[in-house]
Scaffold this active site. Structure first.
Site, PDB file in Angstrom:
ATOM      1  N   ASP A  84       0.733  -1.102   0.093  1.00 48.15           N
ATOM      2  CA  ASP A  84       0.008   0.060   0.159  1.00 48.15           C
ATOM      3  C   ASP A  84       0.823   1.468   0.298  1.00 48.15           C
ATOM      4  O   ASP A  84       1.882   1.348   0.489  1.00 48.15           O
ATOM      5  CB  ASP A  84      -0.897   0.028   1.167  1.00 48.15           C
ATOM      6  CG  ASP A  84      -2.050   0.959   1.245  1.00 48.15           C
ATOM      7  OD1 ASP A  84      -2.517   1.136   0.008  1.00 48.15           O
ATOM      8  OD2 ASP A  84      -2.378   1.633   2.157  1.00 48.15           O
ATOM      9  N   HIS A  85       0.325   2.331  -0.498  1.00 45.92           N
ATOM     10  CA  HIS A  85       0.880   3.537  -1.026  1.00 45.92           C
ATOM     11  C   HIS A  85       2.463   3.581  -1.104  1.00 45.92           C
ATOM     12  O   HIS A  85       3.172   4.261  -0.320  1.00 45.92           O
ATOM     13  CB  HIS A  85       0.902   4.386   0.613  1.00 45.92           C
ATOM     14  CG  HIS A  85      -0.559   4.979   0.577  1.00 45.92           C
ATOM     15  ND1 HIS A  85      -0.997   5.989   0.122  1.00 45.92           N
ATOM     16  CD2 HIS A  85      -1.761   4.761   1.580  1.00 45.92           C
ATOM     17  CE1 HIS A  85      -2.170   6.376   0.356  1.00 45.92           C
ATOM     18  NE2 HIS A  85      -2.614   5.549   1.326  1.00 45.92           N
ATOM     19  N   ASP A 106       1.242   5.370  -5.369  1.00 41.11           N
ATOM     20  CA  ASP A 106       1.080   6.439  -5.045  1.00 41.11           C
ATOM     21  C   ASP A 106       1.612   7.639  -5.452  1.00 41.11           C
ATOM     22  O   ASP A 106       2.482   7.915  -5.221  1.00 41.11           O
ATOM     23  CB  ASP A 106       0.930   6.552  -3.483  1.00 41.11           C
ATOM     24  CG  ASP A 106       0.081   7.694  -2.869  1.00 41.11           C
ATOM     25  OD1 ASP A 106      -0.246   8.747  -3.987  1.00 41.11           O
ATOM     26  OD2 ASP A 106      -0.034   7.958  -1.632  1.00 41.11           O
ATOM     27  N   HIS A 211     -10.156   5.414   0.881  1.00 40.88           N
ATOM     28  CA  HIS A 211      -8.937   5.459   2.107  1.00 40.88           C
ATOM     29  C   HIS A 211      -9.429   6.439   3.246  1.00 40.88           C
ATOM     30  O   HIS A 211     -10.508   6.880   3.321  1.00 40.88           O
ATOM     31  CB  HIS A 211      -7.547   6.287   1.495  1.00 40.88           C
ATOM     32  CG  HIS A 211      -6.932   5.337   0.558  1.00 40.88           C
ATOM     33  ND1 HIS A 211      -5.619   5.384   0.505  1.00 40.88           N
ATOM     34  CD2 HIS A 211      -7.502   4.177  -0.253  1.00 40.88           C
ATOM     35  CE1 HIS A 211      -5.242   4.482  -0.407  1.00 40.88           C
ATOM     36  NE2 HIS A 211      -6.310   3.909  -1.070  1.00 40.88           N
ATOM     37  N   SER A 214     -11.049   4.530   8.845  1.00 39.78           N
ATOM     38  CA  SER A 214     -11.082   4.659  10.180  1.00 39.78           C
ATOM     39  C   SER A 214     -11.914   5.554  10.853  1.00 39.78           C
ATOM     40  O   SER A 214     -12.606   5.489  12.067  1.00 39.78           O
ATOM     41  CB  SER A 214      -9.583   4.347  10.742  1.00 39.78           C
ATOM     42  OG  SER A 214      -9.111   3.486  10.509  1.00 39.78           O
ATOM     43  N   VAL A 234      -8.534   0.337   6.078  1.00 40.87           N
ATOM     44  CA  VAL A 234      -8.723   0.576   7.531  1.00 40.87           C
ATOM     45  C   VAL A 234      -7.344   0.658   8.316  1.00 40.87           C
ATOM     46  O   VAL A 234      -6.709  -0.716   7.907  1.00 40.87           O
ATOM     47  CB  VAL A 234      -9.738  -0.324   8.015  1.00 40.87           C
ATOM     48  CG1 VAL A 234      -9.811  -0.261   9.894  1.00 40.87           C
ATOM     49  CG2 VAL A 234     -11.251   0.062   7.798  1.00 40.87           C
TER      50      VAL A 234
END
Length: 283
Positions: A84-85, A106, A211, A214, A234
């Site tokens: 991720d990212h 990203d 994204h 949370s 999350v």
């Protein structure tokens, strides 16, 4: 159970009008909690490791990826492994060797033209190796190395027409969009733009990713899925549960030195958070 490909989970969710939840892994306890929570909820999930988590572990993605994959393989839940990212070209190229079936590349901090160019190159590289590629357009904000960002500020949210052009020009498999959430929220007070989500779903032919989930209440998450969100990310909620449990234990047992004593309730707190998000999205 063997690892499942992220593309398989996301496609199945989209085809049935549902969503799959992706949870961030920082420690082995995170991975164990995600697997246990998915088993309790009877739902699939994605275990994702961010570039920041890799930096925390000294810059080598291998050990954490191997441990996370091993936890997933030992679980009875259908679990996928996602990177991720990713901003680093070197980390992007490490994805295939370490068993990742998908990557979120990203380039959202770059100008639009540079974002398109860099993402298209990442997509070409990934697709040559069978890797599913997610990207981001708009500014979700809230990450530790970024200045404060108002999720409701003009120009922050993703424009549907621009999103359609971006997907066509880059060939991405999924698109993370800015619709009112931010990273690192510790309270669940975000209000999403559901009209915009619907417009993006109609404009963009690939699955949409939320994204900063949370900070989004359960009802808002369910509305977002109904409007067109397919992958729900999350992270902070697990850290909030983890840290809260550790703090409570150490306040009650200040002489404790064995980390296993407070990591057990911390892992259980994260497991409960994972199960809660999975049931909320499924409901």
């Amino acid at each position: 159970m063997p690892l499942v490909r992220t593309a398989e989970l996301v496609t199945a969710a989209r085809d049935t009008g549902r969503a799959v939840v992706a949870f961030n892994v920082i420690t082995l306890e995170h991975a164990e909690a995600i697997a246990a929570g998915a088993e309790r909820a009877g739902a699939p999930a994605i275990l994702q490791i961010s570039e920041n988590a890799v930096k925390f572990h000294g810059g080598d993605v291998g050990p954490l990826a191997a441990a996370t994959a091993a936890v997933a393989a030992a679980s009875g839940a259908r679990l996928a492994l996602h990177l991720d990212h990713v901003e680093s070209p070197d980390l992007l190229r490490a994805a295939h060797a370490h068993g990742f079936g998908s990557v979120m590349f990203d380039a959202s901090k770059r100008g639009y033209g540079e974002n398109v160019k860099a993402t298209a190159e990442a997509v070409r590289w990934g697709h040559e190796r069978g890797i599913w590629v997610e990207a981001e357009l708009g500014r979700v904000g809230g990450k530790a190395d970024e200045p404060p960002l108002d999720a409701h500020a003009p120009g922050v949210r993703t424009d549907p027409a621009e999103a359609a052009a971006y997907v066509a020009d880059t060939g991405v498999d999924a698109l993370a969009v800015a619709v009112g959430s931010t990273h690192a929220m510790t309270t669940r007070t975000a209000a999403l733009d559901h009209t915009l989500i619907t417009a993006l779903r109609e404009a963009v032919p690939v699955p949409l990713v939320l994204h900063g989930s949370s900070g989004v209440p359960d009802g808002e998450l369910r509305r977002a899925v109904a409007a067109g969100m397919t992958k729900i990310n999350v992270g902070t909620a697990l850290n909030t549960a983890f840290t809260g449990a550790v703090r409570a234990f150490l306040e009650a047992h200040p002489s404790t030195t064995d980390p296993r004593r407070y990591l057990v309730p911390a892992r259980e707190a994260m497991t409960g958070a994972v199960e809660g998000f999975l049931r909320a999205v499924a409901g």
